[in-house]
Design a protein around this motif. Sequence first.
Motif, PDB file in Angstrom:
ATOM      1  N   GLY A 182       0.851  -1.173   0.227  1.00 26.34           N
ATOM      2  CA  GLY A 182      -0.577  -0.444   0.365  1.00 26.34           C
ATOM      3  C   GLY A 182       0.658   0.836   0.170  1.00 26.34           C
ATOM      4  O   GLY A 182       0.147   2.458  -0.323  1.00 26.34           O
ATOM      5  N   SER A 183       1.879   1.060   0.560  1.00 28.65           N
ATOM      6  CA  SER A 183       3.034   2.151   0.193  1.00 28.65           C
ATOM      7  C   SER A 183       2.954   3.018  -1.216  1.00 28.65           C
ATOM      8  O   SER A 183       2.889   2.096  -2.107  1.00 28.65           O
ATOM      9  N   ALA A 184       3.560   4.101  -1.097  1.00 27.66           N
ATOM     10  CA  ALA A 184       3.889   5.016  -2.500  1.00 27.66           C
ATOM     11  C   ALA A 184       4.818   3.297  -2.685  1.00 27.66           C
ATOM     12  O   ALA A 184       5.034   3.188  -4.630  1.00 27.66           O
ATOM     13  N   ALA A 185       6.653   4.053  -2.419  1.00 23.87           N
ATOM     14  CA  ALA A 185       7.180   2.836  -3.388  1.00 23.87           C
ATOM     15  C   ALA A 185       6.375   1.195  -3.667  1.00 23.87           C
ATOM     16  O   ALA A 185       7.105   0.869  -5.107  1.00 23.87           O
ATOM     17  N   TYR A 186       5.858   0.530  -2.883  1.00 21.97           N
ATOM     18  CA  TYR A 186       5.196  -0.375  -3.831  1.00 21.97           C
ATOM     19  C   TYR A 186       4.039  -0.950  -4.526  1.00 21.97           C
ATOM     20  O   TYR A 186       4.276  -1.535  -6.194  1.00 21.97           O
ATOM     21  N   ARG A 187       2.954   0.983  -4.869  1.00 22.11           N
ATOM     22  CA  ARG A 187       2.507   0.843  -5.859  1.00 22.11           C
ATOM     23  C   ARG A 187       3.392   1.078  -7.382  1.00 22.11           C
ATOM     24  O   ARG A 187       2.622   0.565  -8.063  1.00 22.11           O
ATOM     25  N   THR A 238      -4.398  -4.244   3.825  1.00 20.80           N
ATOM     26  CA  THR A 238      -5.309  -4.476   5.514  1.00 20.80           C
ATOM     27  C   THR A 238      -4.320  -5.731   6.136  1.00 20.80           C
ATOM     28  O   THR A 238      -4.413  -5.449   7.007  1.00 20.80           O
ATOM     29  N   ALA A 239      -3.194  -6.121   5.341  1.00 22.35           N
ATOM     30  CA  ALA A 239      -2.288  -6.705   5.902  1.00 22.35           C
ATOM     31  C   ALA A 239      -0.881  -6.087   5.075  1.00 22.35           C
ATOM     32  O   ALA A 239      -0.262  -7.161   4.872  1.00 22.35           O
ATOM     33  N   PRO A 240      -0.695  -5.337   5.594  1.00 22.14           N
ATOM     34  CA  PRO A 240       0.389  -4.538   5.603  1.00 22.14           C
ATOM     35  C   PRO A 240       2.066  -5.414   5.214  1.00 22.14           C
ATOM     36  O   PRO A 240       3.027  -5.135   5.164  1.00 22.14           O
ATOM     37  N   ASP A 241       2.065  -5.479   6.257  1.00 22.29           N
ATOM     38  CA  ASP A 241       3.748  -6.211   7.408  1.00 22.29           C
ATOM     39  C   ASP A 241       3.662  -7.384   7.112  1.00 22.29           C
ATOM     40  O   ASP A 241       2.798  -8.621   8.090  1.00 22.29           O
TER      41      ASP A 241
END
Length: 405
Positions: A182-187, A238-241
């Motif tokens: 969900g982070s900018a880097a992930y997207r 919803t499960a980022p970690d």
Amino acid sequence: MPTPPPADVIEPHDTNVDEIETRADFDRRLTTGSLAGVTVQGLRLDLDPVPDLTGVDVAGTLFVGCRFAGREVGADLVRRGANVVPPFSGLPYPTQPSHLYTPDDLAAGFAEGGFAGMYDTRVYEHFRAHGGALPDVREALGQRLHDHGVDNALVDATRAWLAAHGPQSVVGVMGGHAVPRGSAAYRMAAVLGWELARADRLVVTGGGPGVMEAANLGAFLAAWPAEELTGAIDLLATAPDFTDHDRYTAAALAVRRRYAPGPTLPARRPAPAGTEWARSGGLAIPTWLYGHEPANLFAGRIAKYFSNAIREDTILRLARGGIVFAPGRAGTVQEVFQAATKTYYGSDGASGAYVFLDRAYWTTELPVETLLRPLLAGSHGGDLSATVHLTDDVREAVRVLTATA
């Protein structure tokens, strides 16, 4: 300073030897009355119908990782000129896998036992219990046989794709494993994988979480519109970690169920039979050395190794169409210069572009460009410093990586 190996040592060789890896192929060959000189890999020859091998020519045949109806069958084969390397007992993994793993293979057992019950986790716990990176002799032999089987299966899996698209169609994506969903880097990494797969590039990652999962996710959803990719990332967020193993894995499996099998991605050029996985998730090459990280379940095929050294070299050897480096720490920086060594010496043939996402990160926080450009300027193949690109724009990165066929 070491010199590169002789050309005949590093030049790719034809590894398409006479191998039998499915029971159907075995049964067809058996009707000829001869298996002489053939390699038979990882087959259950103890299951009905049990084959009668008594009158078959097995001179020079190699049976590796096969199970027979009884010990006497294997002993008889040896007496008649075959070589038999039986599977090791007590191992939770095959000593000669004949095919690459799929996400379903690694996730098997999750529905019943959660993360702890998964095949992937059970193999990792066995790995830890038997010495980890320094296993005992018996375990080391089992692991080496397994990794050789993965090597062989990887060649088989990529052969048709490379024949149709060429080695410059394979693009590696490296970057931090701790980047949260969900982070900018992930997207950004997910959009990168989505764009590359739609451009008929085979996306290859290290098979971990973070940037690696995001790139394979993008490739997995390449046939879907961009808004569906955004929706999938929102579900995963919803499960980022990744350290929350059960929730992290459950979210990935839920997204897979929602979007599989999905539409077919139109090919820019004919897609050879058996390469559909390459255009629906790409390839991941992880290692059980990092088995505490949940499996990346969005790759089409997974070449999972015990040896991290073999795994890293394999990723860089395949990624001849360029490598994208998203922000990462020590592991990513190591991969930058490990790749640069191959490019400098030309040890795996021509290399593609080095694309660094996040200009400020790679010029200020970790200024690898300062070292990389002068190094590649003195390459054995001439000045290759122009292969280094820094950008904050995913689409610019894709343009660089798809500029040539």
